[in-house]
Design a protein around this motif. Structure first.
Motif, PDB file in Angstrom:
ATOM      1  N   PRO A  95     -14.199  35.170  20.534  1.00 43.36           N
ATOM      2  CA  PRO A  95     -14.607  35.492  19.105  1.00 43.36           C
ATOM      3  C   PRO A  95     -16.104  35.666  18.573  1.00 43.36           C
ATOM      4  CG  PRO A  95     -12.532  33.991  19.115  1.00 43.36           C
ATOM      5  CD  PRO A  95     -13.210  33.982  20.373  1.00 43.36           C
ATOM      6  N   GLU A  96     -16.767  34.695  18.973  1.00 41.65           N
ATOM      7  CA  GLU A  96     -18.309  34.685  18.659  1.00 41.65           C
ATOM      8  C   GLU A  96     -18.732  35.786  19.245  1.00 41.65           C
ATOM      9  OE1 GLU A  96     -21.559  31.093  18.652  1.00 41.65           O
ATOM     10  OE2 GLU A  96     -20.028  31.029  19.983  1.00 41.65           O
ATOM     11  N   VAL A  97     -18.519  36.361  20.306  1.00 39.39           N
ATOM     12  CA  VAL A  97     -19.031  37.509  20.953  1.00 39.39           C
ATOM     13  C   VAL A  97     -18.475  38.741  19.958  1.00 39.39           C
ATOM     14  CG1 VAL A  97     -19.134  39.245  22.940  1.00 39.39           C
ATOM     15  CG2 VAL A  97     -19.272  36.956  23.336  1.00 39.39           C
ATOM     16  N   TYR A  98     -17.267  38.843  19.665  1.00 39.77           N
ATOM     17  CA  TYR A  98     -16.666  40.110  19.084  1.00 39.77           C
ATOM     18  C   TYR A  98     -17.207  40.130  17.591  1.00 39.77           C
ATOM     19  CZ  TYR A  98     -13.459  42.996  16.445  1.00 39.77           C
ATOM     20  OH  TYR A  98     -12.869  43.890  15.774  1.00 39.77           O
ATOM     21  N   PHE A  99     -17.741  38.931  17.058  1.00 42.65           N
ATOM     22  CA  PHE A  99     -17.865  38.706  15.554  1.00 42.65           C
ATOM     23  C   PHE A  99     -19.605  38.720  15.626  1.00 42.65           C
ATOM     24  CE2 PHE A  99     -13.676  37.539  14.746  1.00 42.65           C
ATOM     25  CZ  PHE A  99     -13.583  37.847  13.548  1.00 42.65           C
ATOM     26  N   SER A 100     -20.311  38.921  16.600  1.00 37.81           N
ATOM     27  CA  SER A 100     -21.740  39.000  16.777  1.00 37.81           C
ATOM     28  C   SER A 100     -22.384  40.332  16.193  1.00 37.81           C
ATOM     29  CB  SER A 100     -22.149  38.749  18.195  1.00 37.81           C
ATOM     30  OG  SER A 100     -21.838  39.863  19.027  1.00 37.81           O
ATOM     31  N   TRP A 101     -23.571  40.194  15.701  1.00 40.00           N
ATOM     32  CA  TRP A 101     -24.250  41.119  14.990  1.00 40.00           C
ATOM     33  C   TRP A 101     -24.530  42.420  16.070  1.00 40.00           C
ATOM     34  CZ3 TRP A 101     -24.954  43.894  11.047  1.00 40.00           C
ATOM     35  CH2 TRP A 101     -26.122  44.709  10.889  1.00 40.00           C
TER      36      TRP A 101
END
Length: 231
Positions: A71-77
């Protein structure tokens, strides 16, 4: 009222511009929490900023049927071109219904027999408040541009009552809107376009920041304010 699709698109475009200006080339920044169509509500809760707990979000996404391994990659800028706003909207809706953070929000709304909405002053995802405030202190333009977006979102809701459920957010909200304490109803008031809205400044409901008895008094007071003919 509330936030319609056109306003949400405008606010999100402005957020994108802010992030481009502030984080050009940054690889370790999350995308902002975007706005989506949200119905009107008599009761509006205001927080400081959205947190981001990678594990919790991963669990929520699976329950919603989205297999997103990181998720942290998916929601990254840096992933913004592949980011689906519908996933963001679904996640926000699920969180509001299921996260323990919102339990007391729902308790009050049920007691008052009304809907609830939640807005944050800032849309920058960061879980640790101290880290977040450090970023804002070093980037006043970044801070102020987000607050301008909040101003427009708040105006769209026009709630009958506002509860700012975070001590730091309460401080910022009070200063920004020049709130005055109304001795007649025993809380702060916000005047806009000839309308008076009671505003309750509080600590966060969860995490032990507000004890049970203080919360009970706050809820009683909110109920009294909501029942006033001019609120």
């Amino acid at each position: 009222m509330g936030i319609d699709s056109r306003l949400a698109a405008d606010l999100n475009a402005r957020l994108d511009n802010i992030w481009r200006d502030q984080f050009s080339g940054a690889d370790d920044v999350l995308a902002p929490r975007y706005f989506h169509k949200t119905g009107a509500s008599d009761l509006l809760f205001v927080g400081l900023n959205p947190s981001f707990a990678n594990d919790k979000i991963g669990v929520a996404l699976k329950k919603l049927g989205h297999e997103i391994a990181e998720p942290e990659v998916y929601f990254s800028w840096r992933n913004r071109d592949r980011f689906d706003l519908r996933v963001c909207a679904a996640l926000e809706g699920w969180a509001k219904e299921n996260y323990a953070y919102y339990k007391h929000h729902h308790d009050l709304a049920e007691e008052l027999n009304c809907g609830l909405a939640q807005l944050d002053l800032f849309q920058f995802r960061r879980t640790t408040q101290k880290d977040y405030l450090d970023v804002l202190e070093k980037a006043p333009v970044f801070r102020d541009r987000q607050l301008q977006i909040f101003d427009d979102a708040l105006a769209a809701f026009n709630p009958r009552c506002i509860i700012v459920a975070n001590a730091k957010a309460s401080e910022i909200f009070k200063d920004r809107y020049g709130l005055k304490f109304d001795q007649g109803i025993g809380t702060y008031t916000l005047y806009k376009n000839g309308n008076m809205t009671p505003v309750f400044l509080s600590a966060q409901f969860s995490g032990g920041a507000l004890d049970r008895y203080s919360r009970e008094r706050l809820f009683w007071h909110v109920a009294q304010a909501m029942r006033r003919p001019n609120s």
